[in-house]
Design a protein around this motif. Structure first.
Motif, mmCIF file in Angstrom:
data_model
loop_
_atom_site.group_PDB
_atom_site.id
_atom_site.type_symbol
_atom_site.label_atom_id
_atom_site.label_comp_id
_atom_site.label_asym_id
_atom_site.label_seq_id
_atom_site.Cartn_x
_atom_site.Cartn_y
_atom_site.Cartn_z
ATOM 1 N N ASP A 102 0.849 -0.918 -0.044
ATOM 2 C CA ASP A 102 -0.006 0.076 0.010
ATOM 3 C C ASP A 102 0.865 1.222 -0.039
ATOM 4 N N ARG A 103 0.382 2.521 -0.147
ATOM 5 C CA ARG A 103 0.929 3.544 -0.256
ATOM 6 C C ARG A 103 1.760 3.946 0.971
ATOM 7 N N LYS A 104 1.123 3.511 2.027
ATOM 8 C CA LYS A 104 1.857 3.919 3.393
ATOM 9 C C LYS A 104 3.245 3.094 3.443
ATOM 10 N N LEU A 105 3.146 1.837 2.886
ATOM 11 C CA LEU A 105 4.317 1.094 2.900
ATOM 12 C C LEU A 105 5.505 1.653 1.954
ATOM 13 N N ILE A 106 4.735 2.068 0.989
ATOM 14 C CA ILE A 106 5.730 2.435 -0.169
ATOM 15 C C ILE A 106 6.385 3.669 0.329
ATOM 16 N N GLY A 107 5.709 4.717 0.971
ATOM 17 C CA GLY A 107 6.113 5.803 1.409
ATOM 18 C C GLY A 107 7.294 5.791 2.383
ATOM 19 N N SER A 108 7.101 4.761 3.291
ATOM 20 C CA SER A 108 8.125 4.241 4.220
ATOM 21 C C SER A 108 9.437 3.861 3.816
ATOM 22 N N LYS A 109 9.181 3.381 2.490
ATOM 23 C CA LYS A 109 10.660 2.819 1.849
ATOM 24 C C LYS A 109 11.203 3.997 1.223
ATOM 25 N N TRP A 110 10.577 5.086 0.648
ATOM 26 C CA TRP A 110 11.176 6.385 0.530
ATOM 27 C C TRP A 110 11.864 7.058 1.373
ATOM 28 N N ARG A 111 11.172 6.895 2.674
ATOM 29 C CA ARG A 111 11.805 7.783 3.767
ATOM 30 C C ARG A 111 13.126 7.098 4.106
ATOM 31 N N GLN A 112 13.072 5.609 4.002
ATOM 32 C CA GLN A 112 14.055 5.067 4.437
ATOM 33 C C GLN A 112 15.313 5.206 3.572
ATOM 34 N N TYR A 113 14.926 5.186 2.233
ATOM 35 C CA TYR A 113 16.101 5.401 1.369
ATOM 36 C C TYR A 113 16.630 6.828 1.444
ATOM 37 N N ILE A 132 8.271 20.558 -0.111
ATOM 38 C CA ILE A 132 8.464 19.884 0.957
ATOM 39 C C ILE A 132 7.269 19.099 1.610
ATOM 40 N N SER A 133 6.295 19.654 1.558
ATOM 41 C CA SER A 133 5.171 19.444 2.204
ATOM 42 C C SER A 133 4.470 18.142 1.354
ATOM 43 N N TYR A 134 4.536 18.205 0.255
ATOM 44 C CA TYR A 134 4.028 17.142 -0.828
ATOM 45 C C TYR A 134 4.936 15.708 -0.320
ATOM 46 N N LEU A 135 6.390 16.013 -0.395
ATOM 47 C CA LEU A 135 7.352 14.886 -0.199
ATOM 48 C C LEU A 135 6.998 14.167 1.016
ATOM 49 N N SER A 136 6.601 15.149 1.925
ATOM 50 C CA SER A 136 6.438 14.549 3.543
ATOM 51 C C SER A 136 5.424 13.829 3.520
ATOM 52 N N LYS A 137 4.084 14.332 2.619
ATOM 53 C CA LYS A 137 2.827 13.313 2.773
ATOM 54 C C LYS A 137 3.145 12.020 1.679
ATOM 55 N N ILE A 138 4.017 12.241 0.795
ATOM 56 C CA ILE A 138 4.285 10.889 0.063
ATOM 57 C C ILE A 138 4.902 9.886 0.938
ATOM 58 N N GLU A 139 6.010 10.259 1.686
ATOM 59 C CA GLU A 139 6.573 9.441 2.601
ATOM 60 C C GLU A 139 5.704 8.907 3.693
ATOM 61 N N ASN A 140 4.779 9.628 3.911
ATOM 62 C CA ASN A 140 3.895 9.120 5.146
ATOM 63 C C ASN A 140 2.625 8.661 4.662
ATOM 64 N N GLY A 141 2.503 8.349 3.158
ATOM 65 C CA GLY A 141 1.343 7.618 2.703
ATOM 66 C C GLY A 141 0.209 8.237 2.464
#
Length: 282
Positions: A102-113, A132-141
């Motif tokens: 799901d998007r939350k899991l995928i977002g966490s991978k971006w954040r980890q990277y 920055i706010s949009y990237l933050s939302k992506i990383e948080n799914g």
């Protein structure tokens, strides 16, 4: 759907985005479906939707139909040896369930990277060209994300989109006894297990377990080379419609994948066969 609300749902792409990924027009993908190569998933409003795994399957269909110029019958036969025929992309069921990340899991991978490279949200957002706010939302799914943004993020990290989302466990070097990942064969009486778990590889070693009388009797061909070793039982391979090879435990065989080939278990016990495919011909 609001970008401010957490969207803990699988990630899918539109047919236009998938056409862009594959380098074809949307009509080509629709034509593949009409020919029975797959059955596309549908969203709640009946639009075709595609996951990352779906894209992998469609890349194979493109190779067979456009790059290799195989006929419809050969393509269907080859797909039948890999997935159910006609395959429903991602195994999507009527209830709408899916095993896609799901998007939350995928977002966490971006954040980890990003964290692994000691980069800030500002560092990445500035280079990718998003806020920055949009990237933050992506990383948080918590944000819808298009393929275009995914591609820009993956490019920033020096990865392709599909490569980036492969699971970390795909890097195992050792496959212990009976731990190979099952492969959906879509052939009655045939069970497959992968003997490799790497992101990048040329060889595709698979263990076949074939019930008596089961097999892939329809001939097919594709690119590459094949190596077969019979571990136990009997195995019959037919090349170019007329060359029949009856194999027993301990026998090995090699042939070009471009040769028309079919196979079956003619014995009365389950056959175990090591099959190695190299898609690149020397």
């Amino acid at each position: 759907m609001s970008n401010t609300t957490e969207i803990n749902t699988p990630l899918y792409f539109s047919i236009n985005e998938v056409a862009q990924i594959l380098g074809v027009v949307p009509a080509t993908i629709r034509n593949w479906e009409k020919q029975g190569y797959f059955v596309a998933q549908r969203s709640a409003n009946s639009y075709r939707i595609y996951s990352l795994d779906d894209i992998e399957l469609l890349k194979k269909i493109k190779q067979y139909s456009i790059d290799d110029r195989m006929g419809s019958k050969a393509i269907k036969s080859l797909l039948a040896s890999q997935v159910a025929t006609p395959p429903t992309l991602s195994g999507f069921e009527a209830a709408g369930t899916s095993n896609q990340p799901d998007r939350k899991l995928i977002g966490s991978k971006w954040r980890q990277y990003r964290d692994n490279q000691k980069l800030t949200l500002e560092d990445v957002a500035r280079q990718v060209g998003i806020s920055i706010s949009y990237l933050s939302k992506i990383e948080n799914g918590q944000a819808n994300i298009s393929y275009n943004i995914l591609e820009r993020l993956a490019s920033f990290y020096g990865k392709s989109v599909l490569h980036f989302f492969e699971p970390e466990e795909a890097q195992r070097h050792l496959i212990e006894h009976d731990t190979g990942e099952p492969i959906q064969a879509g052939i009655p009486g045939v069970t497959l297990k992968s003997l490799i778990s790497q992101k990048e590889h040329v060889l595709f070693p698979v263990m076949f377990y074939v019930e008596p009388g089961a097999g892939a009797p329809e001939t097919h061909q594709h690119n590459g080379e094949e190596f077969i070793y019979v571990v136990q039982g009997q195995f019959r391979v037919t090349l170019n419609h007329t060359e029949v090879y009856n194999m027993k435990a301990g026998d090995a065989m090699y042939f070009k994948s471009s040769d028309f080939h079919s196979w079956t278990n003619p014995g009365k016990k389950v056959s175990q066969v090591l099959w190695v495919h190299c898609p690149v011909e020397r």
